[in-house]
Each structure stands twice: as structure tokens, then as C-alpha cells.
Design a protein around this motif. Structure first.
Motif, PDB file in Angstrom:
ATOM      1  N   GLY A 144       0.853  -1.231  -0.114  1.00  0.00           N
ATOM      2  CA  GLY A 144      -0.154  -0.430  -0.117  1.00  0.00           C
ATOM      3  C   GLY A 144       0.944   1.263  -0.132  1.00  0.00           C
ATOM      4  N   ALA A 145       2.131   1.241   1.008  1.00  0.00           N
ATOM      5  CA  ALA A 145       2.454   2.870   0.945  1.00  0.00           C
ATOM      6  C   ALA A 145       3.766   2.614   0.049  1.00  0.00           C
ATOM      7  CB  ALA A 145       3.352   1.909   1.809  1.00  0.00           C
ATOM      8  N   GLU A 146       4.080   1.669  -1.298  1.00  0.00           N
ATOM      9  CA  GLU A 146       4.749   1.815  -2.152  1.00  0.00           C
ATOM     10  C   GLU A 146       3.822   2.197  -3.224  1.00  0.00           C
ATOM     11  OE1 GLU A 146       5.737  -2.027  -3.484  1.00  0.00           O
ATOM     12  OE2 GLU A 146       7.832  -2.077  -1.965  1.00  0.00           O
ATOM     13  N   MET A 147       2.328   1.575  -3.198  1.00  0.00           N
ATOM     14  CA  MET A 147       1.576   1.850  -4.700  1.00  0.00           C
ATOM     15  C   MET A 147       1.279   3.810  -4.308  1.00  0.00           C
ATOM     16  SD  MET A 147      -0.830  -0.685  -5.116  1.00  0.00           S
ATOM     17  CE  MET A 147      -1.873  -0.330  -6.731  1.00  0.00           C
ATOM     18  N   ALA A 148       0.853   4.276  -2.913  1.00  0.00           N
ATOM     19  CA  ALA A 148      -0.110   5.609  -2.654  1.00  0.00           C
ATOM     20  C   ALA A 148       1.780   6.201  -3.336  1.00  0.00           C
ATOM     21  CB  ALA A 148       0.368   5.328  -1.389  1.00  0.00           C
ATOM     22  N   TYR A 149       2.719   5.868  -2.596  1.00  0.00           N
ATOM     23  CA  TYR A 149       4.170   6.802  -2.949  1.00  0.00           C
ATOM     24  C   TYR A 149       4.015   7.334  -4.523  1.00  0.00           C
ATOM     25  CZ  TYR A 149       8.713   8.557  -2.915  1.00  0.00           C
ATOM     26  OH  TYR A 149       9.862   9.390  -3.236  1.00  0.00           O
ATOM     27  N   LYS A 150       4.187   6.291  -5.047  1.00  0.00           N
ATOM     28  CA  LYS A 150       4.280   6.460  -6.728  1.00  0.00           C
ATOM     29  C   LYS A 150       3.087   7.412  -7.213  1.00  0.00           C
ATOM     30  CE  LYS A 150       4.246   2.677 -10.997  1.00  0.00           C
ATOM     31  NZ  LYS A 150       4.063   1.535 -10.980  1.00  0.00           N
ATOM     32  N   GLU A 151       1.478   6.614  -6.970  1.00  0.00           N
ATOM     33  CA  GLU A 151       0.937   7.912  -7.517  1.00  0.00           C
ATOM     34  C   GLU A 151       0.904   9.208  -7.013  1.00  0.00           C
ATOM     35  OE1 GLU A 151      -2.592   7.929  -9.439  1.00  0.00           O
ATOM     36  OE2 GLU A 151      -1.665   5.834  -8.129  1.00  0.00           O
ATOM     37  N   TYR A 152       1.167   9.662  -6.010  1.00  0.00           N
ATOM     38  CA  TYR A 152       1.394  11.324  -5.065  1.00  0.00           C
ATOM     39  C   TYR A 152       3.129  12.075  -6.016  1.00  0.00           C
ATOM     40  CZ  TYR A 152      -3.019  11.284  -2.816  1.00  0.00           C
ATOM     41  OH  TYR A 152      -4.562  11.226  -2.786  1.00  0.00           O
ATOM     42  N   THR A 153       3.345  10.885  -6.583  1.00  0.00           N
ATOM     43  CA  THR A 153       5.087  11.934  -6.715  1.00  0.00           C
ATOM     44  C   THR A 153       4.668  11.356  -8.425  1.00  0.00           C
ATOM     45  OG1 THR A 153       6.040   9.339  -6.550  1.00  0.00           O
ATOM     46  CG2 THR A 153       6.131  11.209  -4.792  1.00  0.00           C
ATOM     47  N   ALA A 154       4.265  10.994  -9.185  1.00  0.00           N
ATOM     48  CA  ALA A 154       3.765  10.507 -10.623  1.00  0.00           C
ATOM     49  C   ALA A 154       4.719  11.357 -10.804  1.00  0.00           C
ATOM     50  CB  ALA A 154       3.387   9.945 -10.938  1.00  0.00           C
ATOM     51  N   SER A 155       4.364  12.851 -10.597  1.00  0.00           N
ATOM     52  CA  SER A 155       4.381  14.267 -11.573  1.00  0.00           C
ATOM     53  C   SER A 155       5.620  15.117 -11.089  1.00  0.00           C
ATOM     54  CB  SER A 155       3.138  15.878 -10.963  1.00  0.00           C
ATOM     55  OG  SER A 155       3.208  15.238  -9.696  1.00  0.00           O
ATOM     56  N   TRP A 156       6.499  14.529 -10.309  1.00  0.00           N
ATOM     57  CA  TRP A 156       7.726  15.353  -9.740  1.00  0.00           C
ATOM     58  C   TRP A 156       8.907  14.660 -10.625  1.00  0.00           C
ATOM     59  CZ3 TRP A 156       8.613  13.358  -3.926  1.00  0.00           C
ATOM     60  CH2 TRP A 156       7.543  13.983  -3.559  1.00  0.00           C
ATOM     61  N   GLY A 157       9.116  14.078 -11.565  1.00  0.00           N
ATOM     62  CA  GLY A 157      10.340  14.337 -12.110  1.00  0.00           C
ATOM     63  C   GLY A 157      11.950  14.038 -11.585  1.00  0.00           C
ATOM     64  N   ASP A 158      12.335  14.340 -11.862  1.00  0.00           N
ATOM     65  CA  ASP A 158      14.167  14.067 -11.152  1.00  0.00           C
ATOM     66  C   ASP A 158      13.962  15.083  -9.872  1.00  0.00           C
ATOM     67  OD1 ASP A 158      14.587  11.126 -12.434  1.00  0.00           O
ATOM     68  OD2 ASP A 158      15.581  12.419 -14.337  1.00  0.00           O
ATOM     69  N   LYS A 159      13.724  15.833 -10.388  1.00  0.00           N
ATOM     70  CA  LYS A 159      13.905  16.526  -9.063  1.00  0.00           C
ATOM     71  C   LYS A 159      13.301  17.751  -8.670  1.00  0.00           C
ATOM     72  CE  LYS A 159      19.454  17.309 -10.410  1.00  0.00           C
ATOM     73  NZ  LYS A 159      20.079  17.868 -10.922  1.00  0.00           N
ATOM     74  N   PRO A 160      12.399  16.955  -8.225  1.00  0.00           N
ATOM     75  CA  PRO A 160      10.607  17.858  -7.135  1.00  0.00           C
ATOM     76  C   PRO A 160      11.329  19.381  -7.010  1.00  0.00           C
ATOM     77  CG  PRO A 160      11.153  16.240  -5.945  1.00  0.00           C
ATOM     78  CD  PRO A 160      12.112  16.068  -7.024  1.00  0.00           C
ATOM     79  N   SER A 161      10.513  20.471  -7.067  1.00  0.00           N
ATOM     80  CA  SER A 161      10.453  21.434  -6.314  1.00  0.00           C
ATOM     81  C   SER A 161      10.464  21.209  -4.776  1.00  0.00           C
ATOM     82  CB  SER A 161      10.818  22.839  -6.566  1.00  0.00           C
ATOM     83  OG  SER A 161       8.824  22.522  -6.344  1.00  0.00           O
ATOM     84  N   LYS A 162      10.950  22.512  -4.253  1.00  0.00           N
ATOM     85  CA  LYS A 162      10.717  22.180  -3.006  1.00  0.00           C
ATOM     86  C   LYS A 162       9.328  22.288  -2.650  1.00  0.00           C
ATOM     87  CE  LYS A 162      11.656  26.331  -0.478  1.00  0.00           C
ATOM     88  NZ  LYS A 162      12.556  27.648  -0.278  1.00  0.00           N
ATOM     89  N   ASP A 163       8.686  23.454  -2.779  1.00  0.00           N
ATOM     90  CA  ASP A 163       7.015  23.654  -3.095  1.00  0.00           C
ATOM     91  C   ASP A 163       6.279  23.010  -2.940  1.00  0.00           C
ATOM     92  OD1 ASP A 163       7.846  26.458  -2.308  1.00  0.00           O
ATOM     93  OD2 ASP A 163       7.503  27.638  -3.645  1.00  0.00           O
ATOM     94  N   GLU A 164       6.591  21.981  -4.685  1.00  0.00           N
ATOM     95  CA  GLU A 164       6.266  20.629  -5.004  1.00  0.00           C
ATOM     96  C   GLU A 164       6.120  19.667  -3.655  1.00  0.00           C
ATOM     97  OE1 GLU A 164       5.788  18.075  -9.706  1.00  0.00           O
ATOM     98  OE2 GLU A 164       7.873  19.391  -8.650  1.00  0.00           O
ATOM     99  N   ILE A 165       6.852  19.448  -3.024  1.00  0.00           N
ATOM    100  CA  ILE A 165       6.960  18.365  -2.292  1.00  0.00           C
ATOM    101  C   ILE A 165       5.889  18.863  -1.256  1.00  0.00           C
ATOM    102  CG2 ILE A 165       8.428  16.961  -0.292  1.00  0.00           C
ATOM    103  CD1 ILE A 165      11.065  17.099  -3.022  1.00  0.00           C
ATOM    104  N   LYS A 166       5.932  20.172  -0.713  1.00  0.00           N
ATOM    105  CA  LYS A 166       5.089  20.396   0.158  1.00  0.00           C
ATOM    106  C   LYS A 166       4.105  20.262   0.519  1.00  0.00           C
ATOM    107  CE  LYS A 166       8.858  23.931   2.349  1.00  0.00           C
ATOM    108  NZ  LYS A 166       9.528  23.301   4.030  1.00  0.00           N
ATOM    109  N   ARG A 167       3.332  20.932  -1.503  1.00  0.00           N
ATOM    110  CA  ARG A 167       1.956  20.849  -1.789  1.00  0.00           C
ATOM    111  C   ARG A 167       1.962  19.278  -1.515  1.00  0.00           C
ATOM    112  NH1 ARG A 167      -0.968  25.707  -4.427  1.00  0.00           N
ATOM    113  NH2 ARG A 167      -2.324  24.301  -5.254  1.00  0.00           N
ATOM    114  N   THR A 168       2.184  18.438  -2.115  1.00  0.00           N
ATOM    115  CA  THR A 168       2.205  16.932  -2.574  1.00  0.00           C
ATOM    116  C   THR A 168       1.633  16.484  -0.880  1.00  0.00           C
ATOM    117  OG1 THR A 168       3.316  16.972  -4.871  1.00  0.00           O
ATOM    118  CG2 THR A 168       2.929  14.875  -2.883  1.00  0.00           C
ATOM    119  N   ILE A 169       2.518  16.628  -0.199  1.00  0.00           N
ATOM    120  CA  ILE A 169       2.198  16.180   1.154  1.00  0.00           C
ATOM    121  C   ILE A 169       0.770  16.818   1.922  1.00  0.00           C
ATOM    122  CG2 ILE A 169       3.036  15.952   3.347  1.00  0.00           C
ATOM    123  CD1 ILE A 169       5.861  16.653   2.608  1.00  0.00           C
TER     124      ILE A 169
END
Length: 548
Positions: free
Chosen positions: A372-397
Motif C-alpha cells: 500500500g505504501a509503495e503504491m501510494a508513494y508512486k501515485e503522489y510522486t508521479a508528477s515530480w520528475g527527477d528533481k521536484p521543487s521544494k514547494d512541490e514536495i510540500k504541497r504534495t504532502i
């Protein structure tokens, strides 16, 4: 000038003499007298009754009982104490066990109002805190119903109910079944149904609305068979019966945690008569676990008791098939939890480590384990790319916790209601007016409870604290809410609205995005469908690896 002064004084006296007022009102318990004053608008007046008892002083861990009649005229001019609860610092208690009182706002024009729609408000506070008057600053109470009542021409009622251990502690069996706070809400609604005609209200047109735990309470009241015929409509703001914090599925385990303190539930020691409220740090460890994330600590909540809730909430929506229903969320409702779970989210300079996102996802998905954890992480980080921005990570959480705690359960509840509805109509909304809290990051949207100030018209009572755009939002929400209370359609009533709000159906999932820039583009479809589908279908169908 002297003549002008005399004319003004005469006009004032004439208006006062002609002020429409209910005066002394006869209720089932006896006579009550409130206070009357003029409000904004030509020949507009307000009768306010504060602190009317709708039940007797409570007996611990028992359902509310009818209030005995009183003699003479009860002066209903001051708020009564909230129900007993921990203070905000969790260092002591406040409130009283004699707390089942309600407050009423009745608007009038030149003549007394009759057959007005009635809006009954249930406060939020995680089933742990809160009161019918809300927070207070210089006698400006958050849940003052004046603006809604006057602008929408409806009667507003706010109700107290028990919270915390006295409202929701349960043994999981008939000894102490729980749900006392829900029974209090029901008793208040039933009192309104029986008595509101004497105040100029229509007992057959009652709308129950609430926020957070109060919003979940609205949903519980709509689906409980005990309210059949009492409620015409409901509005849930940021909370439904399907939220992960709204039902305690293992109340016995928690009750046994506080047993050493209160001699509770499992032995012959008259627990429900002598239970000791959690007080001070020595007891707090027994009352609240130190779980991560914060949402997993909200265990003093309603239970499936076989009575008020005869089955799992998801199986009871058929009881609301003829009730009109609005439900929605704030676009960043989960921020209030994320700020505690991942404090770096609110630090604009410092980044939030990706590992913090992984830890949070692992905690939220613990019942489904590593898969479940792996699937959720993949779902929510799919748009991050290789180097997600600082704000992108915060907003995603923040979006992650918003989805899990509020948005997905609300969308599921809307679908449930629409799928069983007969005459009941269903409406969905997203509130996206950016938070006014100073210090929040620039990408921040509407936090949990940000909508309350607009629903209760604070931009009109505190003019210097708000901009015109905030008054627009408040006007929109009061108009939609009170039109809905009148007709079951938020677009139809005495108040003009900026955009037509379509119904939510099981096929198109339309919703209204509410903010100060409303136009035809504010009507949207399938709110965060990808993530709703993930949690409601993909994740839900994974096998459990542990007992939650």
C-alpha cells in the motif's frame, strides 16, 4: 440643527416602538424571553435567545433526558457553558456537565416572521473540543448566527453537545455503548422540531449544517433511523461519516487504556457513574496515544452501537434518500494536520526531505503494509520528475493528507447519497479561497476551518479586518447555504448567486469551486478523480496486513 436632532430622535423612537419582537415565547418547558435589537437593513430586527435548555443536566454515560418544566419566565440572554472538556493546552478542564442548551436567532421585518426555514448548526472540534457559541474575541463569537439569519432570512440555531470522554467513550457493548454526543445532537434537533413554530420557524423545513466533526455529525444525523421525519436537508463542511477519524472501530481497546485511571468498563465498579475525566499530564498518556500521524490519535469518536448507528455508516445512506445534501471540503483541509506531522512544510526557506513524505505515507497506509505504501508513494510522486521543487514536495504532502482525511471520504459520501437518492438532491463543492493566516507559504490554499468566517459573515461584522473580496465570498456562501435551506436548491431562493450550481450525479460528479473569482469556469467535474479512484478502489481492495 436642533430641529434635525429632534427629527432623528423621533424617527429612532418610532422605529423602536414599531420593532417586531416575539417578546416572551412559550416552549414545552416554559416561557422564555430573549433580547431584541435592530440589524442592518431597512426595518430589520433580530430576536436572540441564548441558553435555552433542550434537555436535563446530563447523567454520565447515559442518553439525554427531557428537561423538567420551569416556572416563571426564563431569561435567555446569555450563553451557557460549553460541555465539560479539556482546555486547548490539555492541562486542565473547562465547561460544565449541565450543558445541553441551544441558542436561536430569529430575523424580522416590519412584522413578525412566520414559517421561516430553520438552520441548526453543529460545531466542530474533533469530537474533543468546542461549544455552541464558538471561539470568542471581545464578545465577537464565531458562531453568532446574526449575519446568516438576517442576510438569508432564516432562523439559525446552535446546539451544545457532549464531547471527549463524556460524549464518546464506549465499552463496545451495552454497558457503555457510547455516542452520547450524537444523542445530544439528536435531542437538540428534536427539540427544535417540536418548538420552533413558536419562534416563527417551519418545523418541516429544518437544515442541519456543521463543520469538521460537526459536519460528520450532520452526516450521522442524516443516516440514523432515529431522525426520520425531523430533518429536511443537510450541509457537511469538511467532514462526513466515512472519514477515517469519524468512526472508532475498536472502542474497547481505548476504553481499557484509561481503565487504571477511571476504574472503567470491564469490572464491577460502576464505571459510567464515577469515571474520572482525563486531567493533567499523568492521565493524558492514558487518554491519548502518541501515534503518528496526528489523525490516528482521534479515537474518541462515534461507534457503531446497534442503536443510533445500527450498522456501518456506508450501509445507512438509504435513510437519507429523501434528504437534500450538500457536502464539500477546503482545498487544503489537511494542512492543519500536516503542519504538525511534518513541521518543515511551513518553513519557506528549508526544504522538506523526500523521506518525510515516505514516512507519512507509510504511517497512513500501515493497514495495507509495504504494498500500500509503495503504491501510494508512486501515485503522489508521479508528477515530480527527477528533481521536484521544494514547494512541490510540500504541497504534495498537504494534498496527500487532505485527500486521505477529508476529500476522498467526502466524494465517496456524495456518491453514496446520489446513488440511493429518491427525492433528495446532492451537491458537491470545493472551497478554495486562500487562507488569510500570516506566515503561510505562498502556495497555500484554504486550510481547515477557513470557511467558517465566511459562512458566519465575519467580513460584514469586522469591516476593517477584511477586503471587499472577502465580503464577496461571504455573500456567496450565505446566499447558497440559505437558498438551499429554503428550497433544497442553492440557486433558488431570495438571494442572488454568482454561478449556477449543478447537482452532483453518479455519472458526471459536478462540483462548484467557491472563491472570490467565481464565474462560469467555477463549475467543474470529477474532483481529483485519479486520487479518489486510488483510495476508494485500488487501495481499498488491497489485503489488510494488520488490525487497525
Amino acid at each position: 440643527m436642533a430641529m434635525l436632532g429632534l427629527l432623528v430622535a423621533a424617527a429612532f423612537c418610532l422605529a423602536s416602538a414599531n420593532a417586531a419582537s416575539l417578546g416572551v415565547v412559550l416552549t414545552e418547558g416554559g416561557m422564555v424571553e430573549g433580547k431584541t435589537y435592530s440589524v442592518s437593513g431597512l426595518f430589520r430586527y433580530m430576536d436572540v435567545f441564548l441558553g435555552i435548555p433542550f434537555a436535563a443536566p446530563t447523567k454520565r454515560f447515559e442518553k439525554p433526558e427531557p428537561h423538567p418544566e420551569w416556572s416563571g419566565v426564563l431569561m435567555a440572554k446569555k450563553y451557557k457553558s460549553r460541555c465539560m472538556q479539556m482546555n486547548l493546552l490539555q492541562s486542565g478542564i473547562r465547561g460544565s456537565e449541565d450543558c445541553l442548551y441551544l441558542n436561536i436567532w430569529v430575523p424580522h421585518g416590519r412584522t413578525l416572521s412566520t414559517d421561516l426555514p430553520v438552520m441548526v448548526y453543529l460545531f466542530g472540534g474533533a469530537f474533543l473540543l468546542g461549544g455552541a457559541q464558538g471561539a470568542n474575541f471581545l464578545d465577537n463569537y464565531l458562531y453568532d448566527g446574526e449575519q446568516i439569519a438576517n442576510r438569508g432570512n432564516v432562523i439559525v440555531v446552535t446546539i451544545n453537545y457532549r464531547v471527549g470522554t463524556l460524549g464518546f467513550l464506549s465499552s463496545g457493548d451495552s454497558k457503555a455503548p457510547g455516542n452520547y454526543g450524537l444523542w445530544d445532537q439528536h435531542a437538540g434537533i428534536a427539540w427544535v422540531h417540536r418548538n420552533i413554530k413558536a419562534f416563527g420557524g417551519d418545523p418541516d423545513n429544518i437544515t442541519v449544517f456543521g463543520e469538521s466533526a460537526g459536519a460528520a455529525g450532520v452526516n450521522f444525523q442524516l443516516i440514523s433511523p432515529h431522525n426520520k421525519g425531523l430533518i429536511r436537508r443537510g450541509i457537511s463542511q469538511s467532514g462526513v461519516a466515512l472519514c477515517p477519524w469519524a468512526i472508532n472501530k475498536n472502542p474497547r481497546a481505548f476504553a481499557e487504556q484509561v481503565r487504571p485511571i477511571s476504574c472503567i468498563l470491564v469490572e464491577n465498579c460502576k464505571i459510567y457513574k464515577t469515571v474520572v475525566l482525563c486531567m493533567g499530564s499523568s492521565c493524558m498518556m492514558n487518554c491519548f496515544s502518541d501515534q503518528y500521524p496526528i489523525v490516528h490519535n482521534l479515537v474518541l469518536s462515534p461507534v457503531v452501537d446497534g442503536d443510533f448507528l445500527p450498522d456501518e455508516p456506508g450501509k445507512l445512506f438509504v435513510n437519507a434518500a429523501d434528504i437534500d445534501y450538500i457536502a464539500g471540503v477546503n482545498d487544503m483541509d489537511g494542512h492543519i494536520f500536516t503542519g504538525l506531522d511534518v513541521p518543515s512544510v511551513n518553513q519557506p526557506i528549508w526544504p522538506t526531505p523526500v523521506d518525510d513524505a515516505k514516512l507519512l505515507i507509510n504511517a497512513l497506509t500501515r493497514d495495507k503494509g509495504e504494498q500500500g505504501a509503495e503504491m501510494a508513494y508512486k501515485e503522489y510522486t508521479a508528477s515530480w520528475g527527477d528533481k521536484p521543487s521544494k514547494d512541490e514536495i510540500k504541497r504534495t504532502i498537504v494534498e496527500l493528507e487532505t485527500d486521505y482525511i477529508f476529500l476522498v471520504p467526502t466524494q465517496t459520501a456524495l456518491y453514496q447519497h446520489a446513488s440511493v437518492a429518491k427525492t433528495g438532491r446532492t451537491y458537491s463543492y470545493l472551497f478554495s479561497q486562500a487562507s488569510r493566516m500570516p506566515g503561510f507559504p505562498s502556495w497555500m490554499g484554504a486550510d481547515h476551518a477557513d470557511d467558517l468566517q465566511y459562512v458566519f459573515g465575519k467580513p460584514f461584522t469586522n469591516l476593517l479586518a477584511y477586503w471587499p473580496r472577502h465580503r464577496d465570498v461571504s455573500d456567496y456562501m450565505i446566499s447558497y447555504w440559505t437558498n438551499f435551506a429554503k428550497t433544497g436548491d442553492p440557486n433558488t431562493g431570495e438571494s442572488k448567486v454568482p454561478v449556477h450550481w449543478p447537482t452532483f450525479t453518479t455519472s458526471d460528479h459536478q462540483y462548484l469551486d467557491i472563491n472570490h473569482k467565481m464565474n462560469s469556469n467555477s463549475v467543474k467535474q470529477k474532483m481529483r478523480l485519479r486520487f479518489v479512484n486510488f483510495w476508494a478502489n485500488v487501495y481499498a481492495n488491497l489485503p489488510n496486513v494488520r488490525d487497525s
